[in-house]
Design a protein around this motif. Structure first.
Motif, PDB file in Angstrom:
ATOM      1  N   GLN A 108       6.267  16.087 -19.933  1.00 35.31           N
ATOM      2  CA  GLN A 108       6.916  16.425 -21.201  1.00 35.31           C
ATOM      3  C   GLN A 108       8.120  15.519 -21.455  1.00 35.31           C
ATOM      4  O   GLN A 108       8.380  15.133 -22.598  1.00 35.31           O
ATOM      5  N   LEU A 109       8.854  15.184 -20.381  1.00 33.90           N
ATOM      6  CA  LEU A 109       9.992  14.279 -20.529  1.00 33.90           C
ATOM      7  C   LEU A 109       9.550  12.945 -21.110  1.00 33.90           C
ATOM      8  O   LEU A 109      10.201  12.387 -21.992  1.00 33.90           O
ATOM      9  N   TRP A 110       8.436  12.407 -20.583  1.00 35.88           N
ATOM     10  CA  TRP A 110       7.930  11.118 -21.066  1.00 35.88           C
ATOM     11  C   TRP A 110       7.261  11.260 -22.428  1.00 35.88           C
ATOM     12  O   TRP A 110       7.468  10.438 -23.313  1.00 35.88           O
ATOM     13  N   GLU A 111       6.447  12.280 -22.590  1.00 36.91           N
ATOM     14  CA  GLU A 111       5.666  12.443 -23.817  1.00 36.91           C
ATOM     15  C   GLU A 111       6.561  12.570 -25.047  1.00 36.91           C
ATOM     16  O   GLU A 111       6.272  12.028 -26.106  1.00 36.91           O
ATOM     17  N   HIS A 112       7.667  13.281 -24.915  1.00 39.49           N
ATOM     18  CA  HIS A 112       8.567  13.515 -26.039  1.00 39.49           C
ATOM     19  C   HIS A 112       9.767  12.565 -26.050  1.00 39.49           C
ATOM     20  O   HIS A 112      10.662  12.723 -26.875  1.00 39.49           O
ATOM     21  N   GLY A 113       9.799  11.607 -25.112  1.00 47.29           N
ATOM     22  CA  GLY A 113      10.897  10.641 -25.064  1.00 47.29           C
ATOM     23  C   GLY A 113      12.254  11.272 -24.786  1.00 47.29           C
ATOM     24  O   GLY A 113      13.285  10.780 -25.240  1.00 47.29           O
ATOM     25  N   LEU A 114      12.258  12.347 -24.010  1.00 45.63           N
ATOM     26  CA  LEU A 114      13.494  13.087 -23.778  1.00 45.63           C
ATOM     27  C   LEU A 114      14.491  12.340 -22.896  1.00 45.63           C
ATOM     28  O   LEU A 114      15.703  12.474 -23.085  1.00 45.63           O
ATOM     29  N   ALA A 157       0.839  -1.205   0.000  1.00 42.57           N
ATOM     30  CA  ALA A 157       0.000   0.000   0.000  1.00 42.57           C
ATOM     31  C   ALA A 157       0.877   1.259   0.000  1.00 42.57           C
ATOM     32  O   ALA A 157       0.583   2.221  -0.715  1.00 42.57           O
ATOM     33  N   LEU A 158       1.956   1.241   0.778  1.00 47.84           N
ATOM     34  CA  LEU A 158       2.870   2.385   0.822  1.00 47.84           C
ATOM     35  C   LEU A 158       3.499   2.612  -0.550  1.00 47.84           C
ATOM     36  O   LEU A 158       3.572   3.744  -1.028  1.00 47.84           O
ATOM     37  N   LYS A 159       3.939   1.539  -1.202  1.00 45.96           N
ATOM     38  CA  LYS A 159       4.548   1.666  -2.529  1.00 45.96           C
ATOM     39  C   LYS A 159       3.553   2.251  -3.527  1.00 45.96           C
ATOM     40  O   LYS A 159       3.908   3.124  -4.328  1.00 45.96           O
ATOM     41  N   GLN A 160       2.304   1.809  -3.468  1.00 40.94           N
ATOM     42  CA  GLN A 160       1.281   2.339  -4.378  1.00 40.94           C
ATOM     43  C   GLN A 160       1.015   3.819  -4.100  1.00 40.94           C
ATOM     44  O   GLN A 160       0.831   4.605  -5.023  1.00 40.94           O
ATOM     45  N   GLN A 161       0.990   4.192  -2.809  1.00 38.24           N
ATOM     46  CA  GLN A 161       0.790   5.598  -2.456  1.00 38.24           C
ATOM     47  C   GLN A 161       1.940   6.459  -2.964  1.00 38.24           C
ATOM     48  O   GLN A 161       1.719   7.545  -3.519  1.00 38.24           O
ATOM     49  N   LEU A 162       3.166   5.981  -2.784  1.00 36.81           N
ATOM     50  CA  LEU A 162       4.320   6.732  -3.265  1.00 36.81           C
ATOM     51  C   LEU A 162       4.288   6.863  -4.786  1.00 36.81           C
ATOM     52  O   LEU A 162       4.568   7.931  -5.331  1.00 36.81           O
ATOM     53  N   LEU A 163       3.909   5.798  -5.459  1.00 39.15           N
ATOM     54  CA  LEU A 163       3.817   5.825  -6.916  1.00 39.15           C
ATOM     55  C   LEU A 163       2.766   6.822  -7.381  1.00 39.15           C
ATOM     56  O   LEU A 163       2.984   7.591  -8.315  1.00 39.15           O
ATOM     57  N   GLU A 164       1.637   6.851  -6.692  1.00 40.52           N
ATOM     58  CA  GLU A 164       0.566   7.793  -7.042  1.00 40.52           C
ATOM     59  C   GLU A 164       1.005   9.235  -6.816  1.00 40.52           C
ATOM     60  O   GLU A 164       0.741  10.114  -7.632  1.00 40.52           O
ATOM     61  N   GLU A 205      13.057   6.360 -17.216  1.00 39.90           N
ATOM     62  CA  GLU A 205      13.015   6.432 -18.676  1.00 39.90           C
ATOM     63  C   GLU A 205      11.593   6.277 -19.206  1.00 39.90           C
ATOM     64  O   GLU A 205      11.177   6.973 -20.119  1.00 39.90           O
ATOM     65  N   THR A 206      10.829   5.374 -18.622  1.00 44.57           N
ATOM     66  CA  THR A 206       9.428   5.164 -18.999  1.00 44.57           C
ATOM     67  C   THR A 206       8.596   5.059 -17.733  1.00 44.57           C
ATOM     68  O   THR A 206       9.136   4.795 -16.653  1.00 44.57           O
ATOM     69  N   PRO A 207       7.280   5.208 -17.837  1.00 46.90           N
ATOM     70  CA  PRO A 207       6.439   5.020 -16.645  1.00 46.90           C
ATOM     71  C   PRO A 207       6.604   3.616 -16.062  1.00 46.90           C
ATOM     72  O   PRO A 207       6.617   3.438 -14.846  1.00 46.90           O
ATOM     73  N   GLU A 208       6.766   2.628 -16.931  1.00 43.99           N
ATOM     74  CA  GLU A 208       6.919   1.245 -16.461  1.00 43.99           C
ATOM     75  C   GLU A 208       8.238   1.057 -15.710  1.00 43.99           C
ATOM     76  O   GLU A 208       8.302   0.320 -14.719  1.00 43.99           O
ATOM     77  N   ALA A 209       9.297   1.716 -16.189  1.00 42.69           N
ATOM     78  CA  ALA A 209      10.597   1.612 -15.514  1.00 42.69           C
ATOM     79  C   ALA A 209      10.518   2.194 -14.110  1.00 42.69           C
ATOM     80  O   ALA A 209      11.006   1.599 -13.149  1.00 42.69           O
ATOM     81  N   MET A 210       9.886   3.354 -13.974  1.00 45.43           N
ATOM     82  CA  MET A 210       9.758   3.982 -12.663  1.00 45.43           C
ATOM     83  C   MET A 210       8.910   3.115 -11.737  1.00 45.43           C
ATOM     84  O   MET A 210       9.260   2.894 -10.583  1.00 45.43           O
ATOM     85  N   GLU A 211       7.800   2.614 -12.253  1.00 48.18           N
ATOM     86  CA  GLU A 211       6.919   1.777 -11.442  1.00 48.18           C
ATOM     87  C   GLU A 211       7.646   0.520 -10.988  1.00 48.18           C
ATOM     88  O   GLU A 211       7.592   0.156  -9.810  1.00 48.18           O
ATOM     89  N   GLY A 212       8.336  -0.141 -11.897  1.00 47.16           N
ATOM     90  CA  GLY A 212       9.076  -1.357 -11.538  1.00 47.16           C
ATOM     91  C   GLY A 212      10.142  -1.092 -10.495  1.00 47.16           C
ATOM     92  O   GLY A 212      10.319  -1.864  -9.554  1.00 47.16           O
ATOM     93  N   TYR A 213      10.850   0.015 -10.648  1.00 47.98           N
ATOM     94  CA  TYR A 213      11.896   0.372  -9.692  1.00 47.98           C
ATOM     95  C   TYR A 213      11.310   0.582  -8.303  1.00 47.98           C
ATOM     96  O   TYR A 213      11.828   0.073  -7.313  1.00 47.98           O
ATOM     97  N   LEU A 214      10.225   1.321  -8.219  1.00 48.64           N
ATOM     98  CA  LEU A 214       9.620   1.606  -6.916  1.00 48.64           C
ATOM     99  C   LEU A 214       8.996   0.352  -6.300  1.00 48.64           C
ATOM    100  O   LEU A 214       9.099   0.132  -5.095  1.00 48.64           O
ATOM    101  N   LEU A 215       8.381  -0.481  -7.102  1.00 47.33           N
ATOM    102  CA  LEU A 215       7.710  -1.665  -6.573  1.00 47.33           C
ATOM    103  C   LEU A 215       8.688  -2.743  -6.107  1.00 47.33           C
ATOM    104  O   LEU A 215       8.295  -3.664  -5.391  1.00 47.33           O
TER     105      LEU A 215
END
Length: 184
Positions: free
Chosen positions: A113-119, A91-98, A141-151
């Motif tokens: 903008q960083l994600w949208e334009h692939g910067l 639950a804490l990880k999900q809260q931090l991710l949100e 680098e991607t939303p999935e990378a950040m989520e995986g790292y945090l989880l």
């Protein structure tokens, strides 16, 4: 010279650890690697691996075979600063991710903008970054990378450190993209 009570004794590869109430745990192993089994104390078995003489060690507590007794009361739903009950860490990880998504990657924010334009990918592909900076940027680098790292966080403090690193990564990516003229 006064009397002394030794709180542990060794018998072959086993170390018997005592408290005022009697035998508290049994430890197998020694310097560098050990496995501690509780006898008359709460918690699960603990494995510890370290580098003798350096003060560096890594320890993990294994889930106990019996459920821990959790007292009810005013702080019933609040986590301890060091240990969380099952489900509370997730639950804490999900809260931090949100929070990261809302604060750093909200619509029309710098992070979005960083994600949208692939910067971030463009910065990493440029190859001119120091290894530490490239590693930091790879976390977001991607939303999935950040989520995986945090989880992948192993505890409450680890989850908070990982969230802080994500914030640092967005700040660094923003700074680098602005310096290259990719962000206004």
């Amino acid at each position: 010279m006064g009397f002394r009570f030794r709180r542990s004794t060794r018998l072959g590869p086993l170390r018997f650890n005592f408290s005022k109430g009697g035998l508290s745990s049994i430890t197998v192993g020694g310097r560098g690697a050990s496995f501690n089994i509780p006898v008359a104390r709460s918690g699960g078995a603990r494995t510890t691996v370290g580098l003798p003489g350096t003060g560096l060690s890594w320890s993990v507590e294994h889930a106990p075979d019996r459920p821990a007794v959790i007292p009810a009361g005013r702080a019933e739903g609040l986590p301890n600063s060091r240990r969380l009950r099952p489900g509370q860490l997730d639950a804490l990880k999900q809260q931090l991710l949100e929070v990261l998504r809302q604060e750093l990657f909200a619509p029309s924010s710098t992070g979005e903008q960083l994600w949208e334009h692939g910067l971030v990918s463009r910065l990493l592909a440029a190859g001119s970054l120091a290894a530490r900076t490239a590693g930091l940027l790879a976390l977001i680098e991607t939303p999935e990378a950040m989520e995986g790292y945090l989880l992948r966080a192993q505890g409450q403090d680890d989850a908070k450190r990982r969230a802080q690193r994500c914030i640092e990564a967005v700040q660094e990516a923003s700074r680098l993209a602005t310096a290259r003229g990719w962000l206004c």
